[in-house]
Design an enzyme around this catalytic site. Structure first.
Site, short mmCIF file in Angstrom:
data_model
loop_
_atom_site.label_atom_id
_atom_site.label_comp_id
_atom_site.label_asym_id
_atom_site.label_seq_id
_atom_site.Cartn_x
_atom_site.Cartn_y
_atom_site.Cartn_z
N PHE A 59 0.83 -1.21 0.00
CA PHE A 59 0.00 0.00 0.00
C PHE A 59 0.86 1.26 0.00
CE2 PHE A 59 -2.01 2.99 3.22
CZ PHE A 59 -2.79 3.66 2.30
N ARG A 118 10.56 -9.21 -4.76
CA ARG A 118 10.84 -10.52 -4.17
C ARG A 118 10.73 -11.63 -5.20
NH1 ARG A 118 7.21 -11.53 0.91
NH2 ARG A 118 8.53 -13.40 0.95
N HIS A 119 9.81 -11.46 -6.16
CA HIS A 119 9.58 -12.47 -7.20
C HIS A 119 9.49 -11.75 -8.55
CE1 HIS A 119 8.64 -15.10 -3.87
NE2 HIS A 119 7.71 -14.24 -3.46
N ASP A 154 13.94 -12.69 -1.40
CA ASP A 154 13.60 -12.46 0.00
C ASP A 154 14.75 -11.74 0.70
OD1 ASP A 154 11.10 -13.69 -0.10
OD2 ASP A 154 11.99 -15.68 0.21
N ILE A 155 14.40 -10.80 1.57
CA ILE A 155 15.41 -10.06 2.32
C ILE A 155 15.73 -10.85 3.58
CG2 ILE A 155 15.94 -7.87 3.47
CD1 ILE A 155 14.11 -6.51 1.46
N ALA A 159 9.89 -3.09 3.40
CA ALA A 159 9.48 -4.50 3.38
C ALA A 159 9.75 -5.16 4.73
CB ALA A 159 10.24 -5.24 2.29
N ARG A 179 7.39 -7.89 7.72
CA ARG A 179 6.14 -8.62 7.95
C ARG A 179 5.07 -7.69 8.50
NH1 ARG A 179 6.37 -14.15 7.61
NH2 ARG A 179 8.46 -15.00 7.35
N TYR A 182 5.66 -7.32 17.24
CA TYR A 182 5.90 -6.44 16.10
C TYR A 182 6.68 -5.19 16.52
CZ TYR A 182 4.80 -3.46 12.06
OH TYR A 182 4.88 -2.63 10.96
N LYS A 233 10.45 -4.07 15.36
CA LYS A 233 10.76 -2.78 14.74
C LYS A 233 11.90 -2.08 15.48
CE LYS A 233 7.87 -2.10 11.27
NZ LYS A 233 8.37 -1.89 9.90
#
Length: 313
Positions: A12, A33-34, A49-50, A72, A74, A137, A141
């Site tokens: 977003f 990523r892909h 992927d990081i 990027a 989760r 989370y 961070k």
């Protein structure tokens, strides 16, 4: 014109950022990523992927990346500490690789949850406050911020950190979209007696700040808090959303203590907490350091977001 790599470009905020950078004359490069088409006017490069052990030297070689904006990670809903554990080392590895490839600055989009889940009335979070994250989370961070600070210290890359509250805008996802669905359903909601105060941030206001953090000479070394500048109670937010949806807000009062008791319930608790607690942000230091001011007013932005959700009908 700067060449700017964006991780999480398909999200977003990432899509809006790619558009915003292109509109300002910069060259956005979406780290994918892909294999997939990059968003909007962005050029795409395949990063994969990081992870802490990935070598990005081949992907970054010859692209001319000057600045990295790292979005990027989760989602906020991730509660598994094991799933979040690799992210600090992965971000630090990316920062070091970017510096070796010639980048001069790294902007990390953190979260106000790195400081905590709630504030006392009239005591907003300030950048100098000691962080006390309460969720997996938020702790992830903060750990990522700390790992990046170490990477900046030993690699020499400039680092700026942004801690926004809940971000909204047209096409918003996750919790804000869930609240939009709830208001649109017409179900009566038990928040009429709530007198909490929460800070929010429109996506366009965040994009303006990210661009400043990427380019402004005063941004490196800063932890930048940001908000729209108007704090809203939950019933006030619901009334604005209802206005944008063309509906009447349906609210009834339930004692705050009764709602607070629901926070211990496994599935409801994480969703009810943000609707009954206060979380205020004081971003005066950010405004003073960078000369930033949010271009979108909170009330207009929230109504616009609800209208976009409702669609033409």
């Amino acid at each position: 014109m700067a060449t700017i790599l964006i991780t999480g470009a398909a999200g977003f905020i990432g899509q809006a950022l790619c558009r915003g950078l292109a509109e300002r004359g910069h060259r956005p490069v979406a780290g994918l990523r892909h294999p997939a088409p990059p968003p909007g006017a962005a050029q795409g490069i395949l990063l994969g992927d990081i992870t802490p052990d990935r070598d990005w030297s081949r992907a970054l070689r010859g692209v001319g990346i000057e600045i990295v904006i790292h979005l990027a990670q989760r989602a906020h809903s991730t509660a598994d500490p094991a799933a979040l554990a690799p992210e600090p080392a992965a971000a630090a590895a990316l920062a070091r690789a970017a510096k070796r490839a010639g980048a001069r600055r790294f902007v990390y989009l953190s979260s106000i949850t790195a400081m905590g889940a709630a504030t006392a009335p009239g005591r907003p979070f300030r950048a100098e406050d000691e962080p006390r994250p309460e969720s997996p989370y938020g702790r992830s961070k903060l750990a990522t911020e700390q790992a990046l600070a170490e990477a900046a210290g030993d690699s020499g890359i400039e680092l700026a950190i942004i801690r926004p509250p809940l971000v909204y805008g047209p096409n918003v996802r996750a919790n804000f979209r869930a609240l939009l669905r709830l208001v649109a359903s017409g179900v009566p909601l038990p928040f009429a007696a709530m007198h909490n105060h929460r800070s929010f941030l429109h996506a366009d206001n965040l994009i303006e700040l990210i661009v400043l953090a990427a380019l402004h000479p005063a941004a490196p070394g800063k932890v930048l808090l940001a908000c729209d500048g108007v704090d809203l109670s939950t019933p006030a937010l619901i009334r604005l959303l209802a206005a944008g949806l063309g509906r009447r807000a349906r609210l009834f009062p339930v004692p705050a203590a009764a709602l607070a008791s629901m926070r211990s319930l496994p599935r409801i608790g994480p969703r009810i907490g943000p609707l009954i607690q206060s979380l205020q942000v004081d971003d005066s230091a950010t405004r003073a350091a960078l000369g930033w001011a949010p271009p979108v007013a909170a009330e207009a932005g929230i109504i616009e977001t609800a209208r976009a959700f409702a669609g033409p009908g």
